[in-house]
Structure formats: structure tokens, C-alpha cells
Design an enzyme around this catalytic site. Structure first.
Site, mmCIF file in Angstrom:
data_model
loop_
_atom_site.group_PDB
_atom_site.id
_atom_site.type_symbol
_atom_site.label_atom_id
_atom_site.label_comp_id
_atom_site.label_asym_id
_atom_site.label_seq_id
_atom_site.Cartn_x
_atom_site.Cartn_y
_atom_site.Cartn_z
ATOM 1 N N LYS A 1 -12.134 13.598 -5.320
ATOM 2 C CA LYS A 1 -12.859 12.368 -5.642
ATOM 3 C C LYS A 1 -13.156 11.588 -4.361
ATOM 4 O O LYS A 1 -12.242 11.071 -3.712
ATOM 5 C CB LYS A 1 -12.015 11.490 -6.572
ATOM 6 N N GLY B 1 -6.269 6.532 2.277
ATOM 7 C CA GLY B 1 -6.806 5.206 1.985
ATOM 8 C C GLY B 1 -5.864 4.143 2.502
ATOM 9 O O GLY B 1 -5.077 4.386 3.425
ATOM 10 N N SER B 2 -5.929 2.975 1.908
ATOM 11 C CA SER B 2 -5.154 1.846 2.430
ATOM 12 C C SER B 2 -3.689 1.921 1.986
ATOM 13 O O SER B 2 -3.369 2.571 0.982
ATOM 14 C CB SER B 2 -5.775 0.539 1.946
ATOM 15 N N SER B 3 -2.828 1.217 2.711
ATOM 16 C CA SER B 3 -1.403 1.196 2.357
ATOM 17 C C SER B 3 -1.204 0.527 1.004
ATOM 18 O O SER B 3 -0.342 0.941 0.218
ATOM 19 C CB SER B 3 -0.604 0.459 3.429
ATOM 20 N N THR C 1 -3.191 0.552 -1.615
ATOM 21 C CA THR C 1 -3.484 1.523 -2.678
ATOM 22 C C THR C 1 -2.440 2.637 -2.669
ATOM 23 O O THR C 1 -2.035 3.124 -3.723
ATOM 24 C CB THR C 1 -4.898 2.109 -2.511
ATOM 25 N N GLY C 2 -1.998 3.029 -1.488
ATOM 26 C CA GLY C 2 -0.986 4.086 -1.377
ATOM 27 C C GLY C 2 0.271 3.761 -2.182
ATOM 28 O O GLY C 2 0.852 4.635 -2.824
ATOM 29 N N GLU D 1 -1.907 9.389 3.396
ATOM 30 C CA GLU D 1 -2.392 9.036 4.746
ATOM 31 C C GLU D 1 -2.951 7.631 4.647
ATOM 32 O O GLU D 1 -4.005 7.420 4.043
ATOM 33 C CB GLU D 1 -3.503 10.006 5.184
ATOM 34 N N CYS E 1 -8.768 4.808 10.908
ATOM 35 C CA CYS E 1 -7.348 4.528 10.685
ATOM 36 C C CYS E 1 -6.596 4.500 12.008
ATOM 37 O O CYS E 1 -5.685 3.702 12.196
ATOM 38 C CB CYS E 1 -6.742 5.555 9.729
ATOM 39 N N GLU F 1 -4.184 -5.077 9.596
ATOM 40 C CA GLU F 1 -5.158 -4.053 9.988
ATOM 41 C C GLU F 1 -6.554 -4.649 9.791
ATOM 42 O O GLU F 1 -6.981 -4.879 8.653
ATOM 43 C CB GLU F 1 -4.988 -2.810 9.107
HETATM 44 P P1 NAD Z 1 -8.788 2.363 -0.497
HETATM 45 O O1 NAD Z 1 -7.318 2.481 -0.590
HETATM 46 O O2 NAD Z 1 -9.445 1.148 -1.010
HETATM 47 O O3 NAD Z 1 -9.502 3.576 -1.244
HETATM 48 C C1 NAD Z 1 -9.237 4.925 -0.923
HETATM 49 C C2 NAD Z 1 -9.535 5.792 -2.126
HETATM 50 O O4 NAD Z 1 -8.619 5.477 -3.170
HETATM 51 C C3 NAD Z 1 -10.920 5.606 -2.739
HETATM 52 O O5 NAD Z 1 -11.405 6.871 -3.137
HETATM 53 C C4 NAD Z 1 -10.637 4.721 -3.943
HETATM 54 O O6 NAD Z 1 -11.589 4.871 -4.968
HETATM 55 C C5 NAD Z 1 -9.295 5.227 -4.392
HETATM 56 N N1 NAD Z 1 -8.484 4.279 -5.151
HETATM 57 C C6 NAD Z 1 -8.576 2.927 -5.184
HETATM 58 N N2 NAD Z 1 -7.611 2.403 -5.982
HETATM 59 C C7 NAD Z 1 -6.891 3.457 -6.447
HETATM 60 C C8 NAD Z 1 -5.737 3.567 -7.286
HETATM 61 N N3 NAD Z 1 -5.137 2.495 -7.804
HETATM 62 N N4 NAD Z 1 -5.259 4.796 -7.545
HETATM 63 C C9 NAD Z 1 -5.825 5.900 -7.003
HETATM 64 N N5 NAD Z 1 -6.925 5.853 -6.202
HETATM 65 C C10 NAD Z 1 -7.441 4.647 -5.921
HETATM 66 O O7 NAD Z 1 -9.112 2.632 1.046
HETATM 67 P P2 NAD Z 1 -10.527 2.533 1.753
HETATM 68 O O8 NAD Z 1 -10.843 1.059 1.843
HETATM 69 O O9 NAD Z 1 -11.480 3.478 1.141
HETATM 70 O O10 NAD Z 1 -10.193 3.094 3.205
HETATM 71 C C11 NAD Z 1 -9.746 2.302 4.254
HETATM 72 C C12 NAD Z 1 -8.270 2.469 4.475
HETATM 73 O O11 NAD Z 1 -7.953 3.849 4.599
HETATM 74 C C13 NAD Z 1 -7.781 1.824 5.743
HETATM 75 O O12 NAD Z 1 -6.555 1.178 5.513
HETATM 76 C C14 NAD Z 1 -7.560 3.012 6.686
HETATM 77 O O13 NAD Z 1 -6.655 2.780 7.716
HETATM 78 C C15 NAD Z 1 -7.114 4.059 5.733
HETATM 79 N N6 NAD Z 1 -7.345 5.393 6.267
HETATM 80 C C16 NAD Z 1 -6.256 6.155 6.613
HETATM 81 C C17 NAD Z 1 -6.437 7.401 7.180
HETATM 82 C C18 NAD Z 1 -5.269 8.256 7.587
HETATM 83 O O14 NAD Z 1 -5.452 9.451 7.773
HETATM 84 N N7 NAD Z 1 -4.072 7.716 7.716
HETATM 85 C C19 NAD Z 1 -7.724 7.883 7.403
HETATM 86 C C20 NAD Z 1 -8.805 7.080 7.040
HETATM 87 C C21 NAD Z 1 -8.603 5.840 6.462
#
Ligand code: NAD
Length: 471
Positions: A169, A220-222, A224-225, A242, A276, A372
Site C-alpha cells: 500500500k 513512516g512516522s514514529s 504512526t509506527g 522504519e 528520514c 523532526e
Molecule cells: P505516515 O506515518 O503519515 O504514513 C506512512 C504510511 O502509513 C502511509 O502509507 C499512510 O497511509 C500509512 N498510515 C497512516 N496511518 C496509519 C495507521 N494508523 N496504520 C497503518 N498505516 C497507516 O508517514 P509519512 O508522513 O508518509 O512519511 C514521513 C515520515 O516517514 C517521516 O517521519 C520520515 O522520517 C519517515 N520515514 C522513515 C524512513 C525510514 O526508513 N526510517 C524512510 C522514509 C520516511
């Protein structure tokens, strides 16, 4: 370019009535819509992945390697079309979009060269014992909007080479290029092995809760993680997270200031800071602080920012409106706190632009340093003592990566050993490799992607032993 993109489920196109709008961040205008998958399409994708699993698991490793390598070829052969689409939905300049495509192709080739052979633990007269690395089953891949293709490809290559099937996704902000890749791979990947679905905010949580999925690989973001981890507890899914970073750069006075300023500039501002592993705070030694600020100021004032599809723009917009607001809020707070800001030029209206911004000597505990930013903003802080700067770099709840800039390799290595991050780069930055494990400590992640350790995370070790009669 395909006019109407569709989901790929079981090797076939699937459309939905519900639509998801896609905006061009350089203008803010909607220019396309894509399927908005819900529970029914997710169930369909998981069922297709399940149906394909046994056959794919039993496909010899070498054949799976060949297929992942072929995916690299497809990325290469279609790079121009995909890069145009990527620039339009993500915002990055075309040359950098082509760079992302070429990186993704190279990632497939390198991952296809890796192997996880059986490990013989014992082989003697009384026992033969071996550990095998078997695929987990159905993996859910969730990727962000900053490098939609590259970060999705990490998941595709590793999941497929290890014998898993994948439901992928992309972010709702950048669904198109990954959907298109799914389409291009329909004739390449066996049906059901790679399923690509786009959807709105509800789809991610549906995946992390889904009882048919055995592992979530999330980037994605911490914030959401943390939600992903809680939600995955339902069926004790395996997890790779990640997450975000707040990477420190530490710059010693023995460097060439002009040359290092250029490297530091790109370390902070590539992809308009939406990386990131971008430098998000720079600690510059007292002896070179002023010359470093001057050199960075010249770069900030002279680097063109604008629509990534127009030649000559080295940097593009922020990818989406909510992120634009987050970055603006941090810069505004810094301004209100009386910080000294040095800013470049950016288009004033239309599009999600924030000018390149240096924040000179803000308070160490101010939001612009602690959070961040994920935008084109770099706080510059002063230091004079090695132990002190290491302690300050480590004073973060993030631990993704860091950089050290010095002519003294021993010092670089000594400091690298003390930094609480998953990666440290000395005199370079963002030097990620498909052959090396990459991941974050503390709230920057759980587990790693890439390299042998990254492949292991897509497997379950199984130990088999045979009792042999004594001679
Ligand atoms: P985000 O967490 O908003 O979204 C990431 C993904 O998660 C999207 O596909 C989103 O639709 C999905 N998502 C959102 N809520 C969810 C939930 N509750 N359950 C499951 N999936 C959900 O992040 P973003 O704004 O797309 O990306 C930016 C962030 O990602 C920054 O914090 C950046 O540092 C981090 N990032 C980390 C790495 C790494 O390898 N460590 C790489 C790139 C980006």
C-alpha cells in the site's frame, strides 16, 4: 502513461467506485484520481496473496532472485514514464525522480544477489542439525510519500526474494507511481505474488489488523509506527518499523569549510528536507561556526526552488498540505522566539513551498531542534567539546542516523561508537546500501531492512535435526 490507474490483485486490474484525489504539490491542484480500496479489496488482495504463497515459497531461490532482478529491469526500462509521474505527484525535480528510479532498479539487482543459505549447526555421527530461513507468508507493506518508489521497492525485493507474497500500500498522497509499477509487473510477477492497493486513511489500519497478514513492513512516522505496533498485536504480527529521525551532523574544525558546507547543505536539503536520514540539526565547532554559516548562507540564497517539472529547479515543494502546515508552524515558532533565520527564495503562491531556512543558534530545547522538521529547515548549533557534543547529539528520543565531519578518521570512528543511532556516516551522508542493514534505534524504528539481516526479517528460522545412531 496509463490514463486510469487500477489496483493489481491476483495479477489482474481491479477498480473501485470510491476515488482518492491526487494533487500536484507544485500547484496544489488535483490532477488525477485513483482507486480508494476498502475492506473488500483488501480481503481480495490477502486471499490472492494466500493463494499464491505455497507456489512462490516452493519456487527455487535462484528463480526468485531472477524475478527480483527482472523487476529492476522493468524499473529501468520504464524510468522516464515513472519519473514524470513521480515528479507530478511527489514534487521532486525530474532528475531526482530519475535518480529514485535508478536507485530502486539497483536495489532490486543488489537484493537479487543476496542469499540466505541453510546454516548447518551440527553434522556428526550422532546428529545432523540445520537451520533454514523460511518465508513468513503474507506480508503487508506500507510506504510513505517522500520516496514512494524506492521505499516500496525495498519491500518488494526483500519480501519476494525470501519467498513471501506481498500486499503493498503506497501513501494516499503518492499512490500513482507504485500503482503503475504494479501494472507494469502484471506480466512479470506470478499472479498474487505482488498485489498493490491504494486507499485512504482507513486502509493502513485495516492492514495492520488483518488476521491474514503475518508481517507488516512499515515505513513512516514514529507516531504512526506506535499505532502500527499496537494494532499488529492482535495476531502477533512480525514487524519492521522504519520511522522518523532527528539526525545530528557534527562538524569539526579540521574540515575544508566550503567543501563540507556543500555536502552538509545536500545532507539537510535533498528532497527539500523530506528524507528520514536528512541532517536535521548541525553542531558546528566554534572555530569554524561563522565561516560555515556564511558558506551555507550563500548556498541557501542561490539554490533555485520551484516546480520540479521545470528545468533548473534544484529543489521542489513540500509534498502535501498537512506537512506544509507542520513545517510552517515550526518556522513561525522559531521566528516568534527571536531566532535568527536565513532564508532562500521560493514561489510565493500556488503550491506547497517553504523556502530553504537556516536557523542560527536556536535554543537547544526549542521545537525546531527537538522535533523532526521533515522540511527544508536546518538549525545550526555551536559546540567546542567532543564529549559535550556527543551527549547533545544523543539527547533525542530518535536514533536513526548521524554524520561526523572530520579529517581525523580515528576521531570519526571514536564518535561513531558513542552515537546512539542505527547508522553513522563519516565525511559523507545518506550512504545507504542494499547490502548493509539499515534501521533506527529508540523511536526511530524496530528491526532493519536491507542486507542479510534485512532479508532475515522476512523469514522465520526453522531448526530441523536428525538423530543419527552412534557408530
Ligand atoms: P505516515 O506515518 O503519515 O504514513 C506512512 C504510511 O502509513 C502511509 O502509507 C499512510 O497511509 C500509512 N498510515 C497512516 N496511518 C496509519 C495507521 N494508523 N496504520 C497503518 N498505516 C497507516 O508517514 P509519512 O508522513 O508518509 O512519511 C514521513 C515520515 O516517514 C517521516 O517521519 C520520515 O522520517 C519517515 N520515514 C522513515 C524512513 C525510514 O526508513 N526510517 C524512510 C522514509 C520516511
Amino acid at each position: 502513461m496509463t490514463e486510469k490507474l487500477t489496483l493489481t490483485i491476483g495479477g489482474k486490474p481491479v477498480d473501485t467506485k470510491a476515488r482518492l484525489e491526487v494533487r500536484n504539490p507544485a500547484s496544489g491542484d488535483v490532477f488525477a484520481d485513483v482507486p480508494d480500496a476498502g475492506r473488500a479489496e483488501l480481503d481480495q488482495a490477502v486471499a490472492a496473496a494466500r493463494a499464491a504463497f505455497a507456489g512462490w515459497r516452493d519456487t527455487p531461490w535462484a528463480e526468485r532472485q531472477a524475478l527480483v532482478s527482472r523487476i529492476g529491469d522493468v524499473l529501468k526500462e520504464n524510468a522516464e514514464e515513472l519519473a514524470r509521474m513521480l515528479t507530478r505527484e511527489q514534487g521532486k525535480p525530474t532528475a531526482q525522480a530519475l535518480g529514485e528510479l535508478s536507485g530502486a532498479a539497483g536495489w532490486c539487482k543488489a537484493t537479487a544477489s543476496l542469499d540466505l543459505p541453510d546454516r548447518v549447526i551440527e553434522d556428526n555421527d550422532s546428529r545432523y542439525c540445520v537451520t533454514r530461513y523460511e518465508p513468513i507468508g503474507i506480508v503487508g507493506g506500507i510506504s510513505p510519500w517522500n520516496f514512494p518508489v524506492l521505499l516500496s521497492t525495498w519491500k518488494i525485493a526483500a519480501a519476494l526474494v525470501t519467498g513471501n507474497t506481498l500486499v503493498l500500500k503506497p501513501s494516499p498522497f503518492t499512490p500513482m507511481t507504485v500503482l503503475r509499477l504494479g501494472e507494469l509487473l502484471r506480466d512479470v510477477v506470478p499472479p498474487g505474488v505482488l498485489n498493490v492497493i491504494s486507499g485512504g486513511d482507513a486502509l493502513g489500519p485495516m492492514m495492520t489488523e488483518h488476521p491474514g497478514i503475518g508481517k507488516i513492513s512499515f515505513t513512516g512516522s514514529s507516531a504512526t509506527g506506535r499505532k502500527v505496533m499496537a494494532s499488529a498485536a492482535g495476531n502477533l504480527k512480525r514487524l519492521t518499523l522504519e520511522l522518523g529521525g532527528n539526525d545530528a551532523a557534527i562538524v569539526f574544525p579540521d574540515v575544508d569549510v566550503e567543501a563540507t558546507a556543500k555536502k552538509l547543505f545536500w545532507s539537510a536539503f535533498s528532497n527539500s528536507g523530506q528524507v528520514c536520514i536528512a541532517t536535521k540539526r548541525a553542531y558546528v565547532h566554534d572555530d569554524i561556526f561563522e565561516p560555515m554559516v556564511s558558506a551555507l548562507t550563500a548556498l541557501v540564497r542561490s539554490t533555485p526552488m520551484g516546480d520540479g517539472s521545470q528545468q533548473g529547479n534544484a529543489l521542489g515543494p513540500i509534498q502535501n498540505q498537512p506537512q506544509l502546515e507542520r513545517v510552517r508552524e515550526l518556522v513561525d515558532a522559531s521566528q516568534q522566539a527571536g531566532d535568527t533565520l536565513v532564508q532562500g527564495k521560493a514561489p510565493a503562491d500556488g503550491g506547497y513551498f517553504v523556502p530553504l531556512t537556516l536557523v542560527v543558534e536556536p535554543q537547544e530545547d526549542s521545537p525546531i531542534v527537538v522535533k523532526e522538521q521533515f522540511g527544508p529547515v536546518l538549525p545550526l548549533l555551536r559546540f567546542s567539546d567532543e564529549d559535550d557534543v556527543v551527549a547533545r547529539a544523543n539527547r533525542s528520543d530518535m536514533g536513526l542516523a548521524a554524520t561526523v565531519w572530520t579529517a581525523d578518521e580515528d576521531r570519526g570512528l571514536r564518535i561513531a561508537g558513542k552515537l546512539e543511532t542505527g547508522s553513522v556516516w563519516i565525511n559523507e551522508s545518506m550512504a545507504i546500501s542494499p547490502l548493509a542493514p539499515f534501521g533506527g534505534r529508540k523511536q526511530s524504528g524496530v528491526g532493519v531492512e536491507n542486507g542479510i539481516e534485512g532479508l532475515m526479517a522476512y523469514t522465520e528460522p526453522k531448526t530441523i535435526s536428525i538423530k543419527r545412531s552412534p557408530p
